[in-house]
Write a protein that holds these residues in place. Sequence first.
Motif, PDB file in Angstrom:
ATOM      1  N   THR A 162     -72.633-113.897  50.679  1.00 24.38           N
ATOM      2  CA  THR A 162     -73.758-113.924  51.618  1.00 24.38           C
ATOM      3  C   THR A 162     -74.222-112.516  51.951  1.00 24.38           C
ATOM      4  OG1 THR A 162     -72.984-116.012  52.576  1.00 24.38           O
ATOM      5  CG2 THR A 162     -74.497-114.691  53.905  1.00 24.38           C
ATOM      6  N   ALA A 163     -73.273-111.620  52.175  1.00 24.21           N
ATOM      7  CA  ALA A 163     -73.626-110.233  52.483  1.00 24.21           C
ATOM      8  C   ALA A 163     -74.364-109.584  51.313  1.00 24.21           C
ATOM      9  CB  ALA A 163     -72.367-109.444  52.826  1.00 24.21           C
ATOM     10  N   LEU A 164     -73.902-109.852  50.091  1.00 23.46           N
ATOM     11  CA  LEU A 164     -74.563-109.275  48.923  1.00 23.46           C
ATOM     12  C   LEU A 164     -75.987-109.807  48.786  1.00 23.46           C
ATOM     13  CD1 LEU A 164     -74.426-107.486  46.422  1.00 23.46           C
ATOM     14  CD2 LEU A 164     -73.458-109.431  45.168  1.00 23.46           C
ATOM     15  N   ALA A 165     -76.154-111.099  49.012  1.00 22.15           N
ATOM     16  CA  ALA A 165     -77.496-111.682  48.922  1.00 22.15           C
ATOM     17  C   ALA A 165     -78.438-111.050  49.946  1.00 22.15           C
ATOM     18  CB  ALA A 165     -77.417-113.195  49.132  1.00 22.15           C
ATOM     19  N   THR A 166     -77.912-110.655  51.086  1.00 20.29           N
ATOM     20  CA  THR A 166     -78.725-110.059  52.143  1.00 20.29           C
ATOM     21  C   THR A 166     -79.296-108.703  51.733  1.00 20.29           C
ATOM     22  OG1 THR A 166     -77.399-111.198  53.826  1.00 20.29           O
ATOM     23  CG2 THR A 166     -78.689-109.297  54.553  1.00 20.29           C
ATOM     24  N   VAL A 167     -78.523-107.937  50.933  1.00 21.08           N
ATOM     25  CA  VAL A 167     -78.960-106.570  50.618  1.00 21.08           C
ATOM     26  C   VAL A 167     -79.388-106.390  49.159  1.00 21.08           C
ATOM     27  CG1 VAL A 167     -77.441-105.613  52.390  1.00 21.08           C
ATOM     28  CG2 VAL A 167     -76.611-105.781  50.022  1.00 21.08           C
ATOM     29  N   ALA A 168     -79.121-107.380  48.307  1.00 19.64           N
ATOM     30  CA  ALA A 168     -79.292-107.184  46.860  1.00 19.64           C
ATOM     31  C   ALA A 168     -80.683-106.690  46.473  1.00 19.64           C
ATOM     32  CB  ALA A 168     -78.972-108.483  46.122  1.00 19.64           C
ATOM     33  N   ARG A 170     -59.202-117.570  50.305  1.00 22.39           N
ATOM     34  CA  ARG A 170     -59.894-116.679  49.371  1.00 22.39           C
ATOM     35  C   ARG A 170     -61.366-117.061  49.229  1.00 22.39           C
ATOM     36  NH1 ARG A 170     -54.631-116.660  47.312  1.00 22.39           N
ATOM     37  NH2 ARG A 170     -54.880-118.542  46.068  1.00 22.39           N
ATOM     38  N   ARG A 171     -61.631-118.370  49.191  1.00 20.94           N
ATOM     39  CA  ARG A 171     -63.034-118.801  49.089  1.00 20.94           C
ATOM     40  C   ARG A 171     -63.829-118.404  50.333  1.00 20.94           C
ATOM     41  NH1 ARG A 171     -60.930-123.678  46.472  1.00 20.94           N
ATOM     42  NH2 ARG A 171     -61.459-123.557  44.264  1.00 20.94           N
ATOM     43  N   GLU A 172     -63.199-118.473  51.470  1.00 17.65           N
ATOM     44  CA  GLU A 172     -63.880-118.067  52.708  1.00 17.65           C
ATOM     45  C   GLU A 172     -64.305-116.606  52.622  1.00 17.65           C
ATOM     46  OE1 GLU A 172     -63.083-117.839  57.552  1.00 17.65           O
ATOM     47  OE2 GLU A 172     -61.486-118.513  56.202  1.00 17.65           O
ATOM     48  N   ALA A 173     -63.406-115.750  52.154  1.00 10.74           N
ATOM     49  CA  ALA A 173     -63.734-114.329  52.016  1.00 10.74           C
ATOM     50  C   ALA A 173     -64.826-114.118  50.976  1.00 10.74           C
ATOM     51  CB  ALA A 173     -62.481-113.539  51.642  1.00 10.74           C
ATOM     52  N   LEU A 174     -64.722-114.833  49.852  1.00  8.64           N
ATOM     53  CA  LEU A 174     -65.724-114.695  48.797  1.00  8.64           C
ATOM     54  C   LEU A 174     -67.096-115.181  49.260  1.00  8.64           C
ATOM     55  CD1 LEU A 174     -63.570-115.888  45.768  1.00  8.64           C
ATOM     56  CD2 LEU A 174     -64.386-113.562  46.176  1.00  8.64           C
TER      57      LEU A 174
END
Length: 465
Positions: A303-309, A294-298
């Motif tokens: 990381t993806a959110l930080a890229t587009v936020a 679960r931590r791997e997915a989170l």
Amino acid sequence: MNLAECMRRVPDIARFPSVDALHTELDALASAHPHLVRVRRIGTSRLGEPLRVLTIGDGPADAVVIGGPHPNEPVGGLTVGVLAGMLCRDDALRAELGFRWHLIPCVDPDGARLNEGWFDRPGNRRAYSEHFYRPDPAEQVEWTFPLSGEDYWFDRTLPETAALMRLMDEVEPSLVCSLHNGEHHGVFFYVNRDDPELARRLGELPGLAGLPLHHGEPELPGSRLIAPAVYATQDGARVGAMLGAGAGSADYAARFGALHIVPEVPLWADQRVADRSATGTGYRQLVARGAAARREALDMLDTALATVADTLTVRTPFERSVRASLRTFRTVTEHREALAGEDRSATVAEEFDHRQALHLLRLRLLGTFLRMLDAEIAAGSATVAVRTQRRVLGETFDRWVGEAEADTPGPATEIRRPVAVQLGAILLAATRAADGSQNASRIPEGRSMGSSAGSPATSTAATSV
């Protein structure tokens, strides 16, 4: 009253109705039974939708039944419709139960409309995930009742929650039923009274509908079993603080001494969730392995959110949901690990449930994440970063859907089965509330629901936040 016969009267149901269709059906029922049924408005949603309640009967006690307390859980709206029709058509049943019924088909219409894309394909896991929406716990009707205390305070009560509070203040119910459903699990219940007879009989209902009891992980960390798959309702202050939200409907119902039940039913059923045989895998190993996955997915989605936020210009409920879910799933994972306790052999049900918890987290979060990116693209303001993440995450989504479908290849549950369980639970609870449940004791507010660590009854939670 023959519960099994009442449950058998639930018809075949092909799809979940839209919010508009729910109201149309109940308006038709009120028109057909004008001397029995009264429909009135009890409030307004955040986006201006009317919140309506259907009142049936004139018994000496009052019961409140809440459909759709979470917007991705439409089974309860159907159950409200079936119950309303049954009460209108069966004078003897209505008299035997002795309640004035206040039925709310959909208490979060704004959120439900964001899920309607999968309602006509209830067994399609891809469609469910692509059109899934569940708000931040602090924006959920079920978890925004007020809380006040020395260590934690919540006063951001939603208009929808305030409408429920006004209704309960008005009728002072003896019974409150909050109708919930999940995804891949067995049937389980929450009850706010230590009533062994009620718990035993609740545990018999799934079998009457051909559904398995839930013998996997408790949904909420530290939940205490009263009987197999029947849990004592946890104190809302504890759950609210964990989720960053408020108290639950059970906490408000306690003001009136009401019996409160939550029937949790699945959209998909797999008999492995009822299998209590040993696997040979250590329980602590299972918990650690599940937490790591679960931590791997989170981490990947963080990381993806930080890229587009910084490039997002369209503020959507999907963005708020993604941010809150990333935070809440991490908190729940920490609670899960802390309650692993002494080692023992994990069961088949627990192993199955941990895999489903991973599928749930990945598909719910990523499906909502993609809806957030699609809103930006549709607005014509998507940056290169947004478009790149949409392509990469879309491929990940396809892979994760395939893995989930391969793990649970069986057919979806016939909708009438979970509806029948919820209907049976309401009717059974009504008989216990009416007789005063003299052998039961209320679970006091603030009581810790934990018991000895490491036992299956208090193992970790595959919570659907």
